[in-house]
Design a protein around this motif. Sequence first.
Motif, mmCIF file in Angstrom:
data_model
loop_
_atom_site.group_PDB
_atom_site.id
_atom_site.type_symbol
_atom_site.label_atom_id
_atom_site.label_comp_id
_atom_site.label_asym_id
_atom_site.label_seq_id
_atom_site.Cartn_x
_atom_site.Cartn_y
_atom_site.Cartn_z
ATOM 1 N N GLN A 188 0.744 -1.406 -0.033
ATOM 2 C CA GLN A 188 -0.157 0.028 0.014
ATOM 3 C C GLN A 188 1.083 1.302 -0.139
ATOM 4 N N GLY A 189 0.091 2.475 -0.343
ATOM 5 C CA GLY A 189 0.966 3.525 -0.259
ATOM 6 C C GLY A 189 -0.038 4.766 -0.683
ATOM 7 N N PRO A 190 0.278 6.060 -0.898
ATOM 8 C CA PRO A 190 -0.490 7.089 -1.361
ATOM 9 C C PRO A 190 -0.842 6.814 -2.624
ATOM 10 N N PRO A 191 -2.266 7.427 -3.038
ATOM 11 C CA PRO A 191 -2.606 7.415 -4.429
ATOM 12 C C PRO A 191 -1.855 8.265 -5.115
ATOM 13 N N PRO A 192 -1.723 8.068 -6.663
ATOM 14 C CA PRO A 192 -1.097 9.094 -7.591
ATOM 15 C C PRO A 192 -1.829 10.203 -7.880
ATOM 16 N N ARG A 193 -1.251 11.258 -7.967
ATOM 17 C CA ARG A 193 -1.681 12.593 -7.809
ATOM 18 C C ARG A 193 -1.430 13.640 -9.024
ATOM 19 N N LEU A 194 -2.335 14.280 -9.638
ATOM 20 C CA LEU A 194 -2.244 15.024 -10.806
ATOM 21 C C LEU A 194 -2.299 16.601 -10.392
ATOM 22 N N ALA A 252 -1.064 16.595 -25.023
ATOM 23 C CA ALA A 252 -2.505 16.993 -24.912
ATOM 24 C C ALA A 252 -2.971 16.884 -26.469
ATOM 25 N N ALA A 253 -2.118 17.209 -27.553
ATOM 26 C CA ALA A 253 -2.605 16.952 -28.789
ATOM 27 C C ALA A 253 -2.668 15.559 -29.366
ATOM 28 N N THR A 254 -2.151 14.324 -28.413
ATOM 29 C CA THR A 254 -2.304 13.208 -28.972
ATOM 30 C C THR A 254 -3.475 12.451 -28.619
ATOM 31 N N ASP A 255 -4.049 11.528 -29.587
ATOM 32 C CA ASP A 255 -5.185 10.939 -29.278
ATOM 33 C C ASP A 255 -5.006 10.025 -28.054
ATOM 34 N N PRO A 256 -5.638 10.211 -27.112
ATOM 35 C CA PRO A 256 -5.417 9.342 -25.858
ATOM 36 C C PRO A 256 -5.668 7.821 -25.870
ATOM 37 N N THR A 257 -6.023 7.255 -27.020
ATOM 38 C CA THR A 257 -6.479 5.803 -27.064
ATOM 39 C C THR A 257 -5.040 5.409 -28.028
ATOM 40 N N SER A 258 -4.160 6.537 -28.373
ATOM 41 C CA SER A 258 -2.915 6.016 -29.145
ATOM 42 C C SER A 258 -2.161 4.907 -28.058
ATOM 43 N N ALA A 259 -2.181 3.663 -28.889
ATOM 44 C CA ALA A 259 -1.069 2.430 -27.931
ATOM 45 C C ALA A 259 0.287 3.151 -27.793
ATOM 46 N N ALA A 260 1.001 3.826 -28.534
ATOM 47 C CA ALA A 260 2.080 4.566 -28.221
ATOM 48 C C ALA A 260 2.090 5.482 -26.910
ATOM 49 N N LEU A 261 1.256 6.202 -26.927
ATOM 50 C CA LEU A 261 1.093 7.140 -25.844
ATOM 51 C C LEU A 261 0.753 6.404 -24.506
ATOM 52 N N ARG A 262 -0.149 5.470 -24.465
ATOM 53 C CA ARG A 262 -0.358 4.679 -23.468
ATOM 54 C C ARG A 262 0.563 4.026 -22.983
ATOM 55 N N MET A 263 1.178 3.205 -23.887
ATOM 56 C CA MET A 263 2.509 2.353 -23.383
ATOM 57 C C MET A 263 3.469 3.382 -22.653
ATOM 58 N N ASP A 322 -4.941 25.312 -18.596
ATOM 59 C CA ASP A 322 -6.394 25.370 -17.969
ATOM 60 C C ASP A 322 -7.011 24.114 -17.862
ATOM 61 N N ALA A 323 -6.764 23.114 -18.983
ATOM 62 C CA ALA A 323 -7.380 21.852 -19.046
ATOM 63 C C ALA A 323 -6.647 20.773 -18.611
ATOM 64 N N GLU A 324 -7.074 19.486 -18.211
ATOM 65 C CA GLU A 324 -6.046 18.304 -17.910
ATOM 66 C C GLU A 324 -5.874 17.838 -19.263
ATOM 67 N N PRO A 325 -4.531 17.223 -19.565
ATOM 68 C CA PRO A 325 -4.556 16.431 -20.795
ATOM 69 C C PRO A 325 -5.552 15.334 -20.736
ATOM 70 N N PRO A 326 -5.803 15.023 -22.060
ATOM 71 C CA PRO A 326 -6.828 14.027 -22.238
ATOM 72 C C PRO A 326 -6.775 12.702 -21.376
ATOM 73 N N LEU A 327 -5.490 12.232 -21.679
ATOM 74 C CA LEU A 327 -5.296 10.780 -21.062
ATOM 75 C C LEU A 327 -5.464 10.901 -19.599
ATOM 76 N N PRO A 328 -4.844 11.617 -18.601
ATOM 77 C CA PRO A 328 -5.071 11.479 -17.292
ATOM 78 C C PRO A 328 -6.405 11.892 -17.033
ATOM 79 N N ALA A 329 -7.001 12.887 -17.854
ATOM 80 C CA ALA A 329 -8.379 13.346 -17.342
ATOM 81 C C ALA A 329 -9.471 12.218 -17.354
ATOM 82 N N GLN A 330 -9.131 11.012 -18.224
ATOM 83 C CA GLN A 330 -10.003 9.846 -18.424
ATOM 84 C C GLN A 330 -9.977 9.027 -17.088
ATOM 85 N N VAL A 331 -9.114 9.354 -16.170
ATOM 86 C CA VAL A 331 -8.746 8.461 -14.943
ATOM 87 C C VAL A 331 -9.817 9.272 -13.710
#
Length: 221
Positions: A56-62, A159-170, A190-199
């Motif tokens: 166990q540990g602290p949750p990740p933080r944005l 921010a400009a990368t498709d958040p479903t991109s396999a390369a970005l996610r990996m 002002d806005a969260e990047p698309p990939l972390p915004a989904q979490v």
Amino acid sequence: MPALTDTNSTLDEIARNLGRCTRRDLAGNHRNTEQIAAFAAHIHTGAGTPALPGRQGPPPRLHRFHERGAADLLILLAETRPEKSIGVIAASTHTQFSLLGSIHNRAPRLKPQLYTSQSKGGTYRKLDLGRPGIVIGHRRSAKGLAFDTVVVPDTHEDAATDPTSAALRMSSYVMATRARRELHLGYEGDAEPPLPAQVNRRVLQRGEDERLRDVRPAMVN
């Protein structure tokens, strides 16, 4: 012991050169906490979902960073966790040297290390990974490393990368799983990047950690 001349030696070759020994394969995740692994599972790509560890540990933080905000966080983490290793995984050499300069100017006692494969003359080509403190690296050099705390300061670069991109996610998965206990993601704008915004906020908390807020005035000039 005979020298291992191949930098990509197999496990069998290593065992053979060590002599009589028993090889044991460890299953599961033994690096991360459950909280870090749960976040990594949200951005994992490929077949199957990795099993969560029990540690166990602290949750990740944005964090939403203002100017010099990433340096503020790094100085604070280094001051409050002097025996821990803090890995910074940046998207550009510009960010690497900007952070190095800010920390050198404001907290030179911390003696941060920086690694870049683009360095000429070998100035930034060697690291002492046995020494606690801040190590500023690049995304392309992150795989295979591990730190007590990992800070990814510039997720807005995606921010400009498709958040479903396999390369970005990996790439994001590799960066997140370098952290043994704490994971901090940062962005500017002002806005969260698309990939972390989904979490969701249960898995990836937003804003400053209250434990750090309590000591900030005493630690950062």
